[in-house]
Design an enzyme around this catalytic site. Structure first.
Site, PDB file in Angstrom:
ATOM      1  N   ASN A 248      23.868  41.148  22.898  1.00 57.65           N
ATOM      2  CA  ASN A 248      23.801  42.503  22.353  1.00 57.65           C
ATOM      3  C   ASN A 248      22.546  42.597  21.483  1.00 57.65           C
ATOM      4  OD1 ASN A 248      24.191  44.975  21.122  1.00 57.65           O
ATOM      5  ND2 ASN A 248      25.877  44.289  19.804  1.00 57.65           N
ATOM      6  N   TRP A 249      21.533  43.260  22.013  1.00 61.94           N
ATOM      7  CA  TRP A 249      20.249  43.298  21.314  1.00 61.94           C
ATOM      8  C   TRP A 249      20.226  44.337  20.189  1.00 61.94           C
ATOM      9  CZ3 TRP A 249      16.189  42.977  25.936  1.00 61.94           C
ATOM     10  CH2 TRP A 249      16.371  41.754  26.598  1.00 61.94           C
ATOM     11  N   LYS A 250      21.281  45.116  20.084  1.00 61.58           N
ATOM     12  CA  LYS A 250      21.392  46.168  19.042  1.00 61.58           C
ATOM     13  C   LYS A 250      20.131  47.038  19.043  1.00 61.58           C
ATOM     14  CE  LYS A 250      24.330  43.051  16.454  1.00 61.58           C
ATOM     15  NZ  LYS A 250      25.144  42.876  15.279  1.00 61.58           N
TER      16      LYS A 250
ATOM     17  N   HIS B 276      32.298  48.614  19.390  1.00 57.64           N
ATOM     18  CA  HIS B 276      31.690  47.595  18.526  1.00 57.64           C
ATOM     19  C   HIS B 276      31.956  47.958  17.068  1.00 57.64           C
ATOM     20  CE1 HIS B 276      28.633  45.187  16.498  1.00 57.64           C
ATOM     21  NE2 HIS B 276      28.624  44.426  17.572  1.00 57.64           N
TER      22      HIS B 276
ATOM     23  N   GLU C 202      30.165  47.987  14.542  1.00 56.77           N
ATOM     24  CA  GLU C 202      29.140  48.843  13.911  1.00 56.77           C
ATOM     25  C   GLU C 202      29.357  50.302  14.305  1.00 56.77           C
ATOM     26  OE1 GLU C 202      25.754  46.527  15.202  1.00 56.77           O
ATOM     27  OE2 GLU C 202      26.399  44.918  13.866  1.00 56.77           O
TER      28      GLU C 202
ATOM     29  N   GLU D  22      35.951  40.073  17.679  1.00 55.02           N
ATOM     30  CA  GLU D  22      34.819  39.961  16.766  1.00 55.02           C
ATOM     31  C   GLU D  22      35.277  40.289  15.349  1.00 55.02           C
ATOM     32  OE1 GLU D  22      30.852  40.331  18.847  1.00 55.02           O
ATOM     33  OE2 GLU D  22      31.436  42.366  18.405  1.00 55.02           O
TER      34      GLU D  22
ATOM     35  N   GLY E 227      26.913  39.270  12.153  1.00 49.14           N
ATOM     36  CA  GLY E 227      25.607  39.374  11.503  1.00 49.14           C
ATOM     37  C   GLY E 227      25.565  38.776  10.105  1.00 49.14           C
TER      38      GLY E 227
ATOM     39  N   SER F 174      28.360  35.725  14.637  1.00 50.82           N
ATOM     40  CA  SER F 174      27.505  34.631  14.178  1.00 50.82           C
ATOM     41  C   SER F 174      27.551  33.400  15.087  1.00 50.82           C
ATOM     42  CB  SER F 174      27.837  34.261  12.730  1.00 50.82           C
ATOM     43  OG  SER F 174      27.553  35.358  11.880  1.00 50.82           O
TER      44      SER F 174
ATOM     45  N   GLY G 244      24.898  38.495  19.075  1.00 50.88           N
ATOM     46  CA  GLY G 244      23.953  39.493  18.554  1.00 50.88           C
ATOM     47  C   GLY G 244      22.624  38.845  18.238  1.00 50.88           C
ATOM     48  N   GLY G 245      22.414  38.499  16.972  1.00 52.18           N
ATOM     49  CA  GLY G 245      21.130  37.986  16.481  1.00 52.18           C
ATOM     50  C   GLY G 245      20.515  36.893  17.335  1.00 52.18           C
TER      51      GLY G 245
HETATM   52  C1  PEP Z   1      27.537  41.410  17.694  1.00 51.81           C
HETATM   53  O1  PEP Z   1      26.571  42.152  17.647  1.00 51.81           O
HETATM   54  O2  PEP Z   1      28.541  41.748  18.310  1.00 51.81           O
HETATM   55  C2  PEP Z   1      27.464  40.118  17.015  1.00 51.81           C
HETATM   56  C3  PEP Z   1      28.456  39.294  17.188  1.00 51.81           C
HETATM   57  O3  PEP Z   1      26.367  39.870  16.242  1.00 51.81           O
HETATM   58  P1  PEP Z   1      25.961  38.433  15.607  1.00 51.81           P
HETATM   59  O4  PEP Z   1      26.005  37.434  16.727  1.00 51.81           O
HETATM   60  O5  PEP Z   1      24.579  38.645  15.089  1.00 51.81           O
HETATM   61  O6  PEP Z   1      26.947  38.123  14.545  1.00 51.81           O
END
Ligand code: PEP
Length: 250
Positions: free
Chosen positions: A9-11, A98, A100, A168, A174, A210, A231-232
């Site tokens: 997930n590049w957000k 999600h 966010e 999640e 994040g 994470s 994500g990151g």
């Molecule tokens: C996400 O965007 O769903 C996520 C899990 O981000 P991260 O891996 O950065 O915690």
């Protein structure tokens, strides 16, 4: 469960050129390291970069996904994107709900179910995100929250409707603080039995929050973890590839 699923997930990151480059690096290495036969990899760039990434991954063993969509098929919804548009641009998957979206954009379970219906109508596969906040965990409400978030969806699901569930925990997204192996194991055991009891044996269960190249192997080894949502760490090709490798080896 077939092959483990790894979703990036590049957000709200990457310009078109950066997205193309990142997709190219991931694609070529996934093939070179023979990871394509042992995993399902899904890239979810921002909407405006879906075409660019779609061109890179065309005819290659990586799937395209979107980060969101709107709940209506078309019309006066300025700034929104429909599931049909996503299908037309080559998406096979759509992230829905999600955290966010739930927190920053105030999406509730009812809206999320309407989005799922639209995604299914277009024969796309929703990746539904669920998870408790830190306050909810501290108040021992985790199982209630997860049951509530899943109950509405499983009522609309059926054996013929494909979907993926991503656990999640909001406090792990994040933050650099992944859930512990024990926390993931407990949550996944709970969710697996909930899904099975509601006729959703076919729904893979991912962990997100994470995930890094350092913790990927231990997370991949946990019972009922069918893949990860990243994500990151999905924004750096080599980090993401190591996470895919860990899933492939599990
Ligand atoms: C996400 O965007 O769903 C996520 C899990 O981000 P991260 O891996 O950065 O915690």
């Amino acid at each position: 469960m077939t092959t483990p699923i790894v979703v990036g997930n590049w957000k709200m990151n990457t310009t078109a050129d950066q997205a193309r480059q990142l997709a190219e690096q991931i694609c070529s290495q996934v093939t070179e390291r023979a990871l394509d036969t042992r995993t399902t990899v899904v890239l979810c760039p921002p909407f405006v970069n879906l075409s660019a990434v779609g061109e890179v991954i065309e005819d290659r063993p990586i799937a395209l996904g979107a980060q969101n969509c709107w709940s209506e098929p078309y019309g006066a919804f300025t700034g929104e994107i429909s599931a049909a548009m996503l299908r037309a641009v080559g998406c096979r998957y759509v992230i829905v709900g999600h955290s966010e979206r739930r927190t920053i954009f105030r999406e509730d379970d009812q809206l999320i179910v309407r989005k799922l219906e639209r995604v299914w109508e277009e024969k796309l596969v929703p990746i539904l995100c669920i998870g408790e906040t830190l306050a909810e965990r501290q108040l021992h409400q985790t199982w209630d929250v997860l049951s509530r978030q899943l109950a509405l969806v499983s009522a609309h699901s059926s054996r013929t409707r494909a979907w993926i569930c991503a656990y999640e925990p909001v406090w792990a997204i994040g933050t650099g603080i992944a859930a512990t192996a024990e926390e993931i194991e407990q949550a996944h055991a709970y969710l697996r039995s909930f899904l099975d009891a509601h006729g959703c044996h076919h729904v893979p269960l991912l962990y997100g929050g994470s995930v890094t190249e350092e913790n990927a192997a231990s997370i991949a080894a946990i019972a009922h973890v069918d893949g990860v949502l990243v994500g990151g760490a999905s924004l750096v090709a080599e980090r993401f590839l190591r996470i895919i490798q860990a899933q492939a080896n599990a």
